[in-house]
Design an enzyme around this catalytic site. Structure first.
Site, PDB file in Angstrom:
ATOM      1  N   ARG A  72       0.842  -1.205   0.000  1.00 19.20           N
ATOM      2  CA  ARG A  72       0.000   0.000   0.000  1.00 19.20           C
ATOM      3  C   ARG A  72       0.873   1.248   0.000  1.00 19.20           C
ATOM      4  NH1 ARG A  72      -4.387   0.153   4.450  1.00 19.20           N
ATOM      5  NH2 ARG A  72      -4.893   2.076   3.350  1.00 19.20           N
ATOM      6  N   HIS A 121      -6.869   8.927  11.234  1.00 17.31           N
ATOM      7  CA  HIS A 121      -6.463   7.513  11.191  1.00 17.31           C
ATOM      8  C   HIS A 121      -4.969   7.328  11.006  1.00 17.31           C
ATOM      9  CE1 HIS A 121     -10.851   6.582   9.865  1.00 17.31           C
ATOM     10  NE2 HIS A 121     -10.740   6.807  11.158  1.00 17.31           N
ATOM     11  N   CYS A 149      12.154  -2.846  16.450  1.00 18.26           N
ATOM     12  CA  CYS A 149      12.287  -1.527  17.079  1.00 18.26           C
ATOM     13  C   CYS A 149      13.700  -1.340  17.628  1.00 18.26           C
ATOM     14  CB  CYS A 149      11.269  -1.439  18.215  1.00 18.26           C
ATOM     15  SG  CYS A 149      11.441   0.017  19.258  1.00 18.26           S
ATOM     16  N   CYS A 152      13.285  -1.247  21.725  1.00 15.42           N
ATOM     17  CA  CYS A 152      12.886  -2.364  22.616  1.00 15.42           C
ATOM     18  C   CYS A 152      12.909  -3.701  21.896  1.00 15.42           C
ATOM     19  CB  CYS A 152      11.474  -2.096  23.168  1.00 15.42           C
ATOM     20  SG  CYS A 152      10.178  -2.380  21.934  1.00 15.42           S
TER      21      CYS A 152
HETATM   22  P1  OAD Z   1     -14.792   4.391   1.570  1.00 18.54           P
HETATM   23  O1  OAD Z   1     -14.044   3.569   0.593  1.00 18.54           O
HETATM   24  O2  OAD Z   1     -15.652   3.723   2.604  1.00 18.54           O
HETATM   25  O3  OAD Z   1     -15.742   5.429   0.803  1.00 18.54           O
HETATM   26  C1  OAD Z   1     -15.228   6.198  -0.254  1.00 18.54           C
HETATM   27  C2  OAD Z   1     -16.324   7.147  -0.681  1.00 18.54           C
HETATM   28  O4  OAD Z   1     -15.791   7.987  -1.696  1.00 18.54           O
HETATM   29  C3  OAD Z   1     -17.540   6.437  -1.276  1.00 18.54           C
HETATM   30  O5  OAD Z   1     -18.721   6.994  -0.727  1.00 18.54           O
HETATM   31  C4  OAD Z   1     -17.429   6.757  -2.772  1.00 18.54           C
HETATM   32  O6  OAD Z   1     -18.718   6.918  -3.347  1.00 18.54           O
HETATM   33  C5  OAD Z   1     -16.728   8.084  -2.734  1.00 18.54           C
HETATM   34  N1  OAD Z   1     -15.970   8.423  -3.929  1.00 18.54           N
HETATM   35  C6  OAD Z   1     -15.437   7.603  -4.845  1.00 18.54           C
HETATM   36  N2  OAD Z   1     -14.798   8.325  -5.799  1.00 18.54           N
HETATM   37  C7  OAD Z   1     -14.935   9.638  -5.444  1.00 18.54           C
HETATM   38  C8  OAD Z   1     -14.497  10.870  -5.994  1.00 18.54           C
HETATM   39  N3  OAD Z   1     -13.779  10.918  -7.128  1.00 18.54           N
HETATM   40  N4  OAD Z   1     -14.819  12.025  -5.355  1.00 18.54           N
HETATM   41  C9  OAD Z   1     -15.555  11.998  -4.214  1.00 18.54           C
HETATM   42  N5  OAD Z   1     -15.992  10.853  -3.637  1.00 18.54           N
HETATM   43  C10 OAD Z   1     -15.682   9.691  -4.252  1.00 18.54           C
HETATM   44  O7  OAD Z   1     -13.694   5.335   2.268  1.00 18.54           O
HETATM   45  P2  OAD Z   1     -13.879   6.182   3.578  1.00 18.54           P
HETATM   46  O8  OAD Z   1     -15.252   6.729   3.706  1.00 18.54           O
HETATM   47  O9  OAD Z   1     -12.748   7.135   3.626  1.00 18.54           O
HETATM   48  O10 OAD Z   1     -10.751   3.435   8.397  1.00 18.54           O
HETATM   49  O11 OAD Z   1     -13.651   5.092   4.722  1.00 18.54           O
HETATM   50  C11 OAD Z   1     -13.560   5.596   6.030  1.00 18.54           C
HETATM   51  C12 OAD Z   1     -12.708   4.678   6.828  1.00 18.54           C
HETATM   52  O12 OAD Z   1     -13.259   3.356   6.734  1.00 18.54           O
HETATM   53  C13 OAD Z   1     -11.289   4.519   6.326  1.00 18.54           C
HETATM   54  O13 OAD Z   1     -10.460   5.568   6.775  1.00 18.54           O
HETATM   55  C14 OAD Z   1     -10.923   3.211   6.997  1.00 18.54           C
HETATM   56  C15 OAD Z   1     -12.195   2.426   6.793  1.00 18.54           C
HETATM   57  O14 OAD Z   1     -12.514   1.656   7.892  1.00 18.54           O
HETATM   58  C16 OAD Z   1      -9.600   2.911   8.960  1.00 18.54           C
HETATM   59  O15 OAD Z   1      -8.735   2.425   8.267  1.00 18.54           O
HETATM   60  C17 OAD Z   1      -9.543   3.015  10.433  1.00 18.54           C
END
Ligand code: OAD
Length: 247
Positions: A72, A121, A149, A152
């Protein structure tokens, strides 16, 4: 894409003293970074991110989780900020107070020039020790995966929030303060399903603050938003900036 923005949205944005923004993976989609719920590609296709990004997965198979993050990190390292990232950096120069809160761990907002980004995050390019928790950005590549690490001898891990882990209290409290204090809250590129981030726009709504969703798709919060701009953030944000601050 010809876009007509509601005139009162432009007025509210232009007259706002404090603008707060929450971004999700969608804001980095146009930079080629897969959104969190996109299908994994290649050899990672058989793994569910929600099963890799956890402390349990790391304890069970640290090398697998470390290698997944190395993959990633290689994707993120190739990614460049898109027009949406730059538009948000530009917006911050037009308003007296601007708070950018992100769920993304790719650092693209900072690369686009945004300052003081609240990374709820964490940041995938940062590393810390799984055992003692110290940040470790310099470590010997001993060939062991994950590396150890230097303080430790514990195992190193990416400095991101995993499922089941708490967000850093400082980041979270600053985000909620901004959601409560702002005059307008923009929720951009997030599916609005992951807590506590998804409760930030709700916090603003409950105070009667105008809220804006920018997303090509609907989310659970779409029906509750004051304004819904359906489209990609990399296209809509530069247009929104130009319509609000034309000169
Ligand atoms: P998601 O993958 O859940 O959602 C991405 C959103 O972006 C979706 O609603 C898509 O429709 C939208 N999308 C796609 N292309 C786009 C564009 N060009 N412009 C605007 N929007 C677009 O990602 P997040 O909502 O960020 O947490 O997910 C939130 C968190 O869920 C992440 O940070 C992660 C996951 O659990 C952790 O890793 C702790």
């Amino acid at each position: 894409m010809n876009v007509e923005f509601p005139p009162d949205l432009l007025l509210r944005l232009k007259s706002a003293n404090h603008v707060a923004v929450l971004t999700g993976a969608g804001t980095s989609a146009e930079s080629g970074v897969p959104t969190f719920r996109d299908a994994q590609t290649g050899l990672w296709a058989k793994y569910d991110p929600q099963e890799l990004a956890t402390p349990q997965a790391f304890r069970h198979n640290p090398a697998l989780v470390w290698d997944w993050y190395t993959w990633r990190r290689s994707l993120v390292a190739k990614a460049k900020p898109n027009a949406g990232h730059f538009a948000l950096a530009q917006m911050s120069s037009y308003v007296p107070e601007f708070t950018l809160i992100t769920q993304n761990v790719d650092g693209l907002h900072q690369q686009a020039g945004s300052l003081d980004v609240i990374e709820l995050h964490g940041n995938i390019m940062h590393t810390k020790c799984f055992n003692c928790g110290r940040p470790v950005d310099e470590y010997q590549g001993t060939g062991e995966s994950p590396p150890r690490c230097p303080y430790c001898d514990g195992l190193l891990r990416p400095d991101v929030v995993w499922f089941g882990e708490n967000l850093t209290e400082y980041a979270l409290s600053r985000a909620f303060l901004a959601a409560r204090d702002c005059d307008i809250f923009l929720s951009i590129g997030t599916s609005s399903v992951t807590l506590p981030a998804a409760s930030l726009p709700v916090e603003a709504m409950e105070l009667g603050t105008s809220t804006v969703e920018i997303n090509p798709d609907r989310t659970p919060l779409t029906p509750h938003m004051t304004y819904v701009l359906a489209g990609p953030s990399g296209v809509l944000l530069p247009k929104l900036i130009h319509a609000t601050w034309p000169d």
